[in-house]
Scaffold this active site. Structure first.
Site, PDB file in Angstrom:
ATOM      1  N   GLU A 145       0.873  -1.168   0.000  1.00  0.00           N
ATOM      2  CA  GLU A 145       0.000   0.000   0.000  1.00  0.00           C
ATOM      3  C   GLU A 145       0.919   1.228   0.000  1.00  0.00           C
ATOM      4  O   GLU A 145       1.818   1.318   0.839  1.00  0.00           O
ATOM      5  CB  GLU A 145      -0.870  -0.016   1.273  1.00  0.00           C
ATOM      6  CG  GLU A 145      -1.879   1.104   1.266  1.00  0.00           C
ATOM      7  CD  GLU A 145      -2.730   1.153   2.526  1.00  0.00           C
ATOM      8  OE1 GLU A 145      -2.616   0.244   3.380  1.00  0.00           O
ATOM      9  OE2 GLU A 145      -3.483   2.123   2.659  1.00  0.00           O
TER      10      GLU A 145
ATOM     11  N   ARG B 141       5.085 -12.940   9.704  1.00  0.00           N
ATOM     12  CA  ARG B 141       5.721 -11.673   9.398  1.00  0.00           C
ATOM     13  C   ARG B 141       7.072 -11.594  10.089  1.00  0.00           C
ATOM     14  O   ARG B 141       7.330 -12.296  11.065  1.00  0.00           O
ATOM     15  CB  ARG B 141       4.836 -10.499   9.817  1.00  0.00           C
ATOM     16  CG  ARG B 141       4.381 -10.521  11.264  1.00  0.00           C
ATOM     17  CD  ARG B 141       3.501  -9.330  11.604  1.00  0.00           C
ATOM     18  NE  ARG B 141       4.280  -8.125  11.753  1.00  0.00           N
ATOM     19  CZ  ARG B 141       4.136  -7.049  10.960  1.00  0.00           C
ATOM     20  NH1 ARG B 141       3.254  -7.034   9.999  1.00  0.00           N
ATOM     21  NH2 ARG B 141       4.875  -5.986  11.164  1.00  0.00           N
TER      22      ARG B 141
ATOM     23  N   LYS C 179       4.500   0.862   8.873  1.00  0.00           N
ATOM     24  CA  LYS C 179       4.669   2.157   8.210  1.00  0.00           C
ATOM     25  C   LYS C 179       4.045   3.266   9.041  1.00  0.00           C
ATOM     26  O   LYS C 179       4.582   4.358   9.132  1.00  0.00           O
ATOM     27  CB  LYS C 179       4.010   2.129   6.828  1.00  0.00           C
ATOM     28  CG  LYS C 179       4.694   1.217   5.834  1.00  0.00           C
ATOM     29  CD  LYS C 179       4.110   1.467   4.448  1.00  0.00           C
ATOM     30  CE  LYS C 179       3.791   0.201   3.708  1.00  0.00           C
ATOM     31  NZ  LYS C 179       2.358  -0.093   3.656  1.00  0.00           N
TER      32      LYS C 179
HETATM   33  P1  ATP Z   1       2.599  -1.783   7.446  1.00  0.00           P
HETATM   34  O1  ATP Z   1       1.882  -2.015   8.717  1.00  0.00           O
HETATM   35  O2  ATP Z   1       4.041  -1.544   7.634  1.00  0.00           O
HETATM   36  O3  ATP Z   1       1.945  -0.761   6.581  1.00  0.00           O
HETATM   37  P2  ATP Z   1       1.353  -3.639   5.786  1.00  0.00           P
HETATM   38  O4  ATP Z   1       1.257  -5.104   5.839  1.00  0.00           O
HETATM   39  O5  ATP Z   1       0.122  -2.871   6.013  1.00  0.00           O
HETATM   40  O6  ATP Z   1       2.516  -3.192   6.711  1.00  0.00           O
HETATM   41  P3  ATP Z   1       1.587  -3.434   2.985  1.00  0.00           P
HETATM   42  O7  ATP Z   1       2.109  -2.315   2.179  1.00  0.00           O
HETATM   43  O8  ATP Z   1       0.145  -3.728   2.906  1.00  0.00           O
HETATM   44  O9  ATP Z   1       2.006  -3.132   4.455  1.00  0.00           O
HETATM   45  O10 ATP Z   1       2.443  -4.741   2.745  1.00  0.00           O
HETATM   46  C1  ATP Z   1       2.804  -5.262   1.503  1.00  0.00           C
HETATM   47  C2  ATP Z   1       3.179  -6.693   1.680  1.00  0.00           C
HETATM   48  O11 ATP Z   1       4.268  -6.821   2.573  1.00  0.00           O
HETATM   49  C3  ATP Z   1       2.029  -7.488   2.257  1.00  0.00           C
HETATM   50  O12 ATP Z   1       1.897  -8.688   1.536  1.00  0.00           O
HETATM   51  C4  ATP Z   1       2.447  -7.748   3.670  1.00  0.00           C
HETATM   52  O13 ATP Z   1       1.949  -8.946   4.146  1.00  0.00           O
HETATM   53  C5  ATP Z   1       3.968  -7.750   3.571  1.00  0.00           C
HETATM   54  N1  ATP Z   1       4.557  -7.357   4.846  1.00  0.00           N
HETATM   55  C6  ATP Z   1       4.341  -6.221   5.537  1.00  0.00           C
HETATM   56  N2  ATP Z   1       5.005  -6.225   6.700  1.00  0.00           N
HETATM   57  C7  ATP Z   1       5.681  -7.398   6.751  1.00  0.00           C
HETATM   58  C8  ATP Z   1       6.560  -8.001   7.706  1.00  0.00           C
HETATM   59  N3  ATP Z   1       6.873  -7.400   8.856  1.00  0.00           N
HETATM   60  N4  ATP Z   1       7.065  -9.222   7.423  1.00  0.00           N
HETATM   61  C9  ATP Z   1       6.756  -9.835   6.266  1.00  0.00           C
HETATM   62  N5  ATP Z   1       5.951  -9.324   5.332  1.00  0.00           N
HETATM   63  C10 ATP Z   1       5.406  -8.121   5.558  1.00  0.00           C
HETATM   64 MG    MG Z   2      -1.483  -2.552   4.909  1.00  0.00          MG
END
Ligand code: ATP
Ligand code: MG
Length: 557
Positions: A43, A270, A280
């Site tokens: 995202e 994760r 983020k």
């Molecule tokens: P954040 O909370 O940092 O925004 P998110 O999962 O909402 O994390 P996205 O941009 O939606 O962020 O993530 C893109 C991809 O990266 C998704 O498939 C998510 O599962 C993966 N991802 C995010 N954080 C992790 C993590 N700590 N370990 C492994 N994969 C991750």
């Molecule tokens: Mg997200």
């Protein structure tokens, strides 16, 4: 972990085995899929962090290992939090990590028309309805983990009424929060996500890709599965918190007329990295609170921060390889990440000399100047050598001299000898101090017959210290970084400011050897006996050299 010759590169050529590759191997063997197609779906609401690196290495790595494809798809359904700055940084980070997406970049917003039509299909099948409960009422009606939900009074509207109301939503005739489109599934489901989840909500917001075209935006669960299916993704890999959402993922796809075979979602754990934040939203807070100087502050666990700090793409890929992919939630020690960059730089970084806390040394029996030669790497002659001007006045590190010391101290001591790295043996004769008793100059003599050899009379000189010419050098700022937080799990803190390490950045001013005058930004050096450093990509220039500490030479306890 063996790290001989081409260590990191070699390890990368071994295809990893984990529960996901096992599933893929079976799917290919059974003929369920002929090829593997994955996607990385960030995202664009912030910069990528080390957790995303795990997902990137997994998705792009699988595509590479199976001669398949991996898409980069922006999951851009929430215009309020998203920005093209983030889109651009994410593309840059993925490329920097060494991966190539298939074809053009994709956006979930590319599918807004298709998604809208699938929503209509669900309405027509009696599987979606326009609800007018307020968000608070909706929460009340949803029930809890121990209590079933209640049907909304708007749940049994006719198809015609729902179509007309959804049209009104789309045309901006409802205010935000006054109506939403919900799937009609089961308010008594033990899975909360199946209790008539919202599919569309109203937001009068300009979107970075679609502008003002829409005032209704699809929810993640509705968007993601359909985007996967449109892109013919075979294995949709996400983190464990989406385990329950898989039911909704399958429900949506099962109930719309979209091309088969359908993608399947698999969940892995994760990455949680000790002492860091991997969210983020929380990283953005650090920026907003002025705790760091940007998304790429070298203390940030972002890809761009690690890059500015001196991490290499290979070291981050190696880290992801070492931690592997499982379904077990755990916390990885920070030292595991540091070990990867240390291994890489130990093998690949040129050596150089820098004095971080200088004190002057005058070699009284040396006259003129001499150009010495030093190898760039102790055991890789192919990395070449450099010129090292030697002069009567040099700098050494303040901690490398003592007036008195016991045998454990193998550096320069008054009346004793030490070797200058890549140069001669010197002996400390006397010191000069200022009014505060602080040493300003160490006066020494040198033994001219010790360049590249031991003293002829068999004297043993144990210690070796580094130095920089006081005549031919470059002044430099050194940024010594330490952990940003004082606790192992900063994400759990109510008040993040209270656990910020006040010494996470210490500035020092000293000198680097002449050859570093045009050190390329982000290129790693081993400053002998000091640590691995790189020139800062933002603040370092020929008039003002700035070096970031990437990692210490050895793990500290
Ligand atoms: P954040 O909370 O940092 O925004 P998110 O999962 O909402 O994390 P996205 O941009 O939606 O962020 O993530 C893109 C991809 O990266 C998704 O498939 C998510 O599962 C993966 N991802 C995010 N954080 C992790 C993590 N700590 N370990 C492994 N994969 C991750
Ligand atoms: Mg997200």
């Amino acid at each position: 972990m063996s790290n001989t010759e081409h260590g990191l590169e070699n390890a990368e050529n071994i295809r990893p085995h984990n529960f996901i590759t096992q599933i893929i191997d079976e799917d290919l063997a059974r003929g369920k899929h002929k090829e593997v197609y994955t996607r990385f779906p960030p995202e664009p609401n912030g910069y990528l962090h080390i957790g995303h690196a795990k997902s990137i290495c997994l998705n792009f790595g699988i595509a590479k290992d199976y001669n398949g494809l991996c898409n980069l798809r922006f999951d851009d359904t929430n215009p309020l939090k998203e920005d093209v700055e983030y889109v651009d940084s994410i593309k840059e980070d993925v490329e920097w990590l060494g991966f190539k997406w298939a074809g053009e970049v994709h956006y979930a917003s590319d599918y807004f028309d298709a998604l809208y039509n699938y929503a209509i299909e669900l309405i027509k099948k009696g599987l979606a309805y326009v609800d007018e409960l307020s968000p608070e009422e909706m929460r009340e009606y949803r029930g809890t983990l121990t209590e079933v939900g209640k049907n909304s009074p708007y749940r049994d509207r006719s198809v015609e009424e729902n179509l007309a109301l959804f049209e009104k939503m789309k045309n901006g005739e409802f205010a935000e929060g006054k109506a939403s489109l919900r799937a009609k599934i089961d308010m008594a489901s033990p899975f909360m996500v199946m209790r008539d989840p919202v599919l569309y909500r109203i937001k009068f917001a300009k979107h970075h890709q679609t502008g003002d075209k829409w005032c209704i935006y699809p929810m993640y669960d509705f968007t993601h599965c359909i985007s996967d299916a449109i892109e013919r993704i075979t294995h949709s890999l996400c983190t464990l918190e989406f385990q329950d959402n898989r039911r909704l993922y399958d429900w949506v796809l099962d109930n719309i007329s979209i091309e088969r075979p359908l993608p399947h979602q698999y969940e892995f754990s994760r990455l949680n990295l000790e002492g860091t934040l991997t969210s983020k939203r929380k990283l953005l807070k650090l920026l907003e609170d002025g705790i760091v100087d940007g998304w790429n502050d070298p203390r940030m666990p972002t890809i761009s921060g690690l890059r500015r700090r001196g991490y290499t793409p290979a070291s981050i890929r190696e880290f992801c390889r070492r931690i592997g992919v499982t379904k077990q939630d755990n916390v990885v020690e920070y030292s595991a990440l540091e070990a990867c960059i240390r291994d890489d730089l130990n093998q690949n970084a040129c050596r150089a000399m820098a004095v971080i806390d200088p004190v002057k040394v005058v070699i009284e029996n040396f006259e003129g100047e001499e150009m010495l030669i030093a190898p760039n790497h102790p055991n890789r002659p192919e990395l070449g050598e450099r010129q090292l001007p030697f002069s009567k006045e040099i700098y050494i590190d303040r901690a490398d001299f003592r007036e008195e010391a016991n045998k454990q101290y193998k550096r320069l001591v008054l009346g004793k000898e030490v070797r200058l790295r890549n140069a001669y043996v010197i002996k400390a004769e006397r010191v000069e101090k200022d009014a505060n008793g602080e040493i300003t100059t160490v006066f020494c003599t040198y033994d001219p017959d010790t360049l590249g050899k031991n003293p002829a009379d068999g004297r043993k000189v144990k210690g070796v210290i580094h130095w920089v010419s006081a005549v031919h050098n470059h002044p430099a700022e050194f940024r010594l970084y330490d952990k940003l937080f004082t606790v192992a799990n900063p994400g759990a803190e109510e008040d993040i400011c209270s656990v910020v390490n006040p010494n996470s950045l210490v500035l020092k001013h000293g000198f680097v050897e002449q050859s570093l005058g045009n050190a390329e930004a982000e290129k790693g050096y081993q400053f002998e006996r000091e640590g691995y450093f790189c020139a800062d990509s933002k603040d370092s220039h020929s008039e003002h050299l700035v070096f970031n500490l990437t990692v210490s030479l050895k793990e500290s306890f």
